[in-house]
Design a protein around this motif. Structure first.
Motif, mmCIF file in Angstrom:
data_model
loop_
_atom_site.group_PDB
_atom_site.id
_atom_site.type_symbol
_atom_site.label_atom_id
_atom_site.label_comp_id
_atom_site.label_asym_id
_atom_site.label_seq_id
_atom_site.Cartn_x
_atom_site.Cartn_y
_atom_site.Cartn_z
ATOM 1 N N SER A 107 3.639 -14.171 -4.446
ATOM 2 C CA SER A 107 4.539 -14.731 -3.163
ATOM 3 C C SER A 107 5.548 -15.727 -3.620
ATOM 4 N N TYR A 108 5.059 -16.254 -4.764
ATOM 5 C CA TYR A 108 5.833 -17.358 -5.443
ATOM 6 C C TYR A 108 7.078 -16.844 -6.207
ATOM 7 N N GLY A 109 6.910 -15.682 -6.374
ATOM 8 C CA GLY A 109 8.130 -15.081 -7.019
ATOM 9 C C GLY A 109 7.865 -14.770 -8.498
ATOM 10 N N ALA A 110 6.618 -14.723 -8.841
ATOM 11 C CA ALA A 110 6.126 -14.022 -10.482
ATOM 12 C C ALA A 110 6.399 -12.547 -10.286
ATOM 13 N N SER A 111 7.051 -12.122 -11.338
ATOM 14 C CA SER A 111 7.368 -10.592 -11.453
ATOM 15 C C SER A 111 6.144 -9.829 -11.889
ATOM 16 N N ALA A 112 6.088 -8.637 -11.745
ATOM 17 C CA ALA A 112 4.983 -7.571 -11.946
ATOM 18 C C ALA A 112 4.636 -7.705 -13.626
ATOM 19 N N TRP A 113 5.568 -7.655 -14.202
ATOM 20 C CA TRP A 113 5.015 -7.681 -15.785
ATOM 21 C C TRP A 113 4.818 -8.962 -16.311
ATOM 22 N N LYS A 114 5.120 -10.237 -15.798
ATOM 23 C CA LYS A 114 4.585 -11.247 -16.128
ATOM 24 C C LYS A 114 2.929 -11.474 -15.576
ATOM 25 N N LEU A 130 -9.942 -4.992 -29.097
ATOM 26 C CA LEU A 130 -8.776 -5.487 -28.506
ATOM 27 C C LEU A 130 -8.105 -4.293 -27.743
ATOM 28 N N VAL A 131 -8.159 -3.047 -28.343
ATOM 29 C CA VAL A 131 -7.643 -1.938 -27.667
ATOM 30 C C VAL A 131 -8.463 -1.470 -26.443
ATOM 31 N N VAL A 132 -9.708 -1.503 -26.791
ATOM 32 C CA VAL A 132 -10.717 -1.239 -25.345
ATOM 33 C C VAL A 132 -10.317 -2.229 -24.347
ATOM 34 N N THR A 133 -10.292 -3.565 -24.651
ATOM 35 C CA THR A 133 -10.228 -4.551 -23.572
ATOM 36 C C THR A 133 -8.657 -4.447 -23.113
ATOM 37 N N TRP A 134 -7.764 -4.163 -23.696
ATOM 38 C CA TRP A 134 -6.450 -3.871 -23.344
ATOM 39 C C TRP A 134 -6.366 -2.584 -22.025
ATOM 40 N N ILE A 135 -7.190 -1.706 -22.429
ATOM 41 C CA ILE A 135 -7.149 -0.470 -21.648
ATOM 42 C C ILE A 135 -7.921 -0.905 -20.277
ATOM 43 N N GLY A 136 -8.908 -1.765 -20.569
ATOM 44 C CA GLY A 136 -9.931 -2.190 -19.336
ATOM 45 C C GLY A 136 -9.084 -3.149 -18.292
ATOM 46 N N VAL A 137 -8.253 -3.988 -18.939
ATOM 47 C CA VAL A 137 -7.233 -4.857 -18.176
ATOM 48 C C VAL A 137 -5.886 -4.255 -17.538
ATOM 49 N N TRP A 138 -5.256 -3.435 -18.365
ATOM 50 C CA TRP A 138 -4.102 -2.826 -17.971
ATOM 51 C C TRP A 138 -4.233 -2.203 -16.656
ATOM 52 N N ILE A 139 -4.830 -1.123 -16.465
ATOM 53 C CA ILE A 139 -4.915 -0.267 -15.405
ATOM 54 C C ILE A 139 -5.146 -1.051 -14.053
ATOM 55 N N PRO A 140 -6.241 -1.805 -14.130
ATOM 56 C CA PRO A 140 -6.242 -2.811 -12.893
ATOM 57 C C PRO A 140 -5.024 -3.778 -12.651
ATOM 58 N N ALA A 141 -4.536 -4.228 -13.670
ATOM 59 C CA ALA A 141 -3.517 -5.310 -13.876
ATOM 60 C C ALA A 141 -2.269 -4.400 -13.175
ATOM 61 N N HIS A 142 -1.970 -3.258 -13.623
ATOM 62 C CA HIS A 142 -0.698 -2.346 -13.434
ATOM 63 C C HIS A 142 -0.770 -2.296 -11.901
ATOM 64 N N ASN A 143 -2.131 -1.943 -11.233
ATOM 65 C CA ASN A 143 -2.234 -1.639 -9.830
ATOM 66 C C ASN A 143 -1.847 -2.739 -8.863
ATOM 67 N N ILE A 144 -2.474 -4.173 -9.508
ATOM 68 C CA ILE A 144 -2.254 -5.138 -8.598
ATOM 69 C C ILE A 144 -0.924 -5.626 -8.787
ATOM 70 N N SER A 145 -0.337 -5.520 -9.807
ATOM 71 C CA SER A 145 1.128 -6.133 -9.744
ATOM 72 C C SER A 145 2.065 -5.323 -8.968
ATOM 73 N N LYS A 146 1.747 -3.912 -8.511
ATOM 74 C CA LYS A 146 2.362 -3.107 -7.762
ATOM 75 C C LYS A 146 2.391 -3.473 -6.430
ATOM 76 N N ILE A 147 1.256 -3.987 -5.804
ATOM 77 C CA ILE A 147 1.018 -4.320 -4.280
ATOM 78 C C ILE A 147 1.986 -5.452 -3.941
#
Length: 400
Positions: free
Chosen positions: A299-306, A374-391
């Protein structure tokens, strides 16, 4: 973080054995198994001894086969992937090393058949054509470097047993006597006498190499009937032929290496699956609980990729710190017990290999552990982060 530290320690325990096993397998054999075959010489039961002339006639018949490039024989049972090996000590000045040994008969296509190569020019022809006196030896370069660091031992003398001087006629590239091990220090001893009767009567081993481009399955299919008809001279006959890669597989199985490797692989796969589910699940839930926070940022203007970059960066920092702590904890165990060694098999001590360079070994395995986590952690973060950043911010903040 505590969960990640514990997982890093367990990951070290799983990764180190696989690293050692696969690293050992990546070391060149020092001979060529492709196109190489082992043949078993047998004898018909009789009170009379087999004639050496019959044996050599049988060997010449084998060499005359259209698809056979070369063939040789052994005067003892020591060869790569054999069930047992013999050792004794070689010394020079104040240096002494424990060395395995094989006997060979000069100019019988031994080095040509095995494709064991000279350090001097990288060819087997040099070793095959060298002039050997009785009890001359060909020493592998790893043993030569240990006895005389930085010097060429060709033509020099070393001492075997009770101060018996032997001449080093040539220096060969290192040879692996066990498929899953690093090369042993090794010497090849020139056998100048005729083949002893006890060797022939016990059923010696022959080795043959086919010409380039010969299909293994077709060759064996055609060779066995020919063998049964032509490789029978006097009391001697060839009873069995096997591709050498199968001999190698059988050696691993009999030594217990195959079962141990399968167990280590199964444990590794089981651990990696659980690691993925555990870490991914934890970070997945942790990321989803920050849904409202991400709504405020959007709401304060942060982009999805950030948003995604921020969450991945946080997970990376946490994982990095946890892996460092986990590796330091496991370091205490390594200092006390050492790195993994394949059970039941004597380790090499050649410092040219990474597994015997303490800090290199430790850092390489620690790096592998870090990358996996690191790879496993990124996978665990990326999927929900991607979904949240799109709402939309409204949807994320509707419960606030």
């Amino acid at each position: 973080m505590l969960e990640l530290i514990v997982i890093a320690v367990v990951c070290w325990m799983v990764v180190d054995p696989l690293f050692v096993i696969y690293y050992n397998r990546s070391i060149p054999d020092g001979y060529e198994s492709e196109g190489l075959y082992r043949l078993q010489l047998s004898t018909v039961p009789s009170k009379e001894q087999g004639k050496q002339a019959d044996f050599f006639q049988l060997l010449e018949r084998l060499r005359s086969h259209a698809q056979i490039e070369s063939a040789t024989y052994l005067v003892n049972g020591n060869y790569p992937c054999a069930r047992g090996n013999s050792f004794n000590n070689l010394s020079r000045d104040t240096m002494s090393v424990r060395v395995a040994f094989m006997y060979f008969v000069p100019h019988t296509d031994f080095f040509k058949t095995w494709r064991i190569r000279s350090v001097k020019d990288g060819t087997w022809e040099t070793l095959e054509n060298t002039t050997y006196l009785s009890n001359d030896i060909v020493l592998t370069s790893d043993a030569a470097d240990c006895l005389s660091p930085g010097k060429d031992l060709t033509g020099g003398e070393v001492y075997a047993g009770s101060n018996t001087a032997v001449r080093v006629a040539a220096v060969a590239q290192p040879v692996k006597m066990k498929n899953c091990m690093q090369p042993f220090y090794l010497r090849f001893i020139a056998w100048q006498d005729t083949v002893p009767h006890w060797v022939l009567e016990s059923g010696t081993t022959l080795f043959a190499r086919t010409r380039p481009g010969v299909s293994e399955s077709r060759f064996i299919e055609e060779f066995i009937p020919w063998m049964e008809e032509h490789l029978v001279v006097g009391r001697f006959f060839v009873s069995k032929i096997e591709p050498f890669h199968k001999v190698s597989e059988q050696s691993d199985l009999k030594e217990g290496a195959t079962s141990e490797i399968r167990i280590k692989k199964a444990l590794c796969y089981f651990f990696l699956v659980n690691l993925f589910l555990g870490i991914s699940g934890t970070f997945w839930l942790s990321t989803r609980t920050r849904r409202e926070e991400m709504g405020v940022r959007l709401s304060y203007g942060a982009s999805a990729w950030k948003i995604r970059l921020m969450l991945l960066s946080e997970a990376s920092v946490l994982t990095t710190f946890s892996v460092i702590m986990g590796c330091l904890i496991y370091f205490q165990w390594i200092v006390r017990e050492g790195f993994y060694v394949l059970a039941g098999m004597a380790p090499s001590d050649d410092s040219r290999y990474i597994t015997h360079q303490f800090w290199t070994h430790f850092l390489v395995v620690s790096g592998i552990v870090y990358v996996i986590m690191l790879v496993v952690t990124w996978i665990g973060v990326w999927i929900p982060a991607h979904n949240i950043s799109k709402i939309s911010p409204v949807t994320a903040l509707k419960d606030e």
